[in-house]
Design a protein around this motif. Structure first.
Motif, PDB file in Angstrom:
ATOM      1  N   ILE A  45      12.686 -25.048  -5.443  1.00 47.49           N
ATOM      2  CA  ILE A  45      11.240 -25.140  -5.291  1.00 47.49           C
ATOM      3  C   ILE A  45      10.735 -26.462  -5.848  1.00 47.49           C
ATOM      4  O   ILE A  45      11.367 -27.090  -6.692  1.00 47.49           O
ATOM      5  N   GLY A  46       9.582 -26.886  -5.339  1.00 49.50           N
ATOM      6  CA  GLY A  46       8.979 -28.117  -5.809  1.00 49.50           C
ATOM      7  C   GLY A  46       7.516 -28.171  -5.443  1.00 49.50           C
ATOM      8  O   GLY A  46       6.997 -27.313  -4.713  1.00 49.50           O
ATOM      9  N   GLN A  47       6.864 -29.195  -5.949  1.00 41.24           N
ATOM     10  CA  GLN A  47       5.436 -29.382  -5.708  1.00 41.24           C
ATOM     11  C   GLN A  47       5.166 -30.867  -5.589  1.00 41.24           C
ATOM     12  O   GLN A  47       5.718 -31.674  -6.330  1.00 41.24           O
ATOM     13  N   ILE A  48       4.312 -31.221  -4.640  1.00 33.76           N
ATOM     14  CA  ILE A  48       3.884 -32.612  -4.467  1.00 33.76           C
ATOM     15  C   ILE A  48       2.369 -32.625  -4.452  1.00 33.76           C
ATOM     16  O   ILE A  48       1.747 -31.826  -3.746  1.00 33.76           O
ATOM     17  N   ARG A  49       1.797 -33.533  -5.211  1.00 30.61           N
ATOM     18  CA  ARG A  49       0.340 -33.695  -5.225  1.00 30.61           C
ATOM     19  C   ARG A  49       0.005 -35.023  -4.563  1.00 30.61           C
ATOM     20  O   ARG A  49       0.246 -36.080  -5.114  1.00 30.61           O
TER      21      ARG A  49
END
Length: 82
Positions: A45-49
């Motif tokens: 899992i990951g997140q990009i802003r």
């Protein structure tokens, strides 16, 4: 992305391990404004802003030249049922 915020594109590439996808592999993407929540095909899992990145991603899937017109049609049918 027109040359803007290419760092987020590189970050997205790193979220996907160099493995061959098998038929039926699933990836999950949730876009909330300038935030992408992502689960790759092997469970990472990951997140990009980045508003630039999420806008470009939405354009790829839901813009005038959608990469998968069938997916776009299915989403629009689903939205109408809400």
């Amino acid at each position: 992305m027109k040359g803007q915020d290419l760092e987020s594109l590189e970050e997205f590439k790193k979220l996907n391990p160099p493995v061959d996808l098998i038929q039926g592999a699933e990836m999950e993407m949730t876009v909330r404004g300038d935030t992408l929540l992502y689960k790759n095909a092997v469970g990472g899992i990951g997140q990009i802003r980045s508003g630039v990145f999420t806008s470009a991603l939405c354009d790829v899937f839901y813009g005038a030249e959608a990469v998968s017109p069938g997916h776009l049609e299915d989403v629009l049918k689903g939205v109408k049922k809400l």
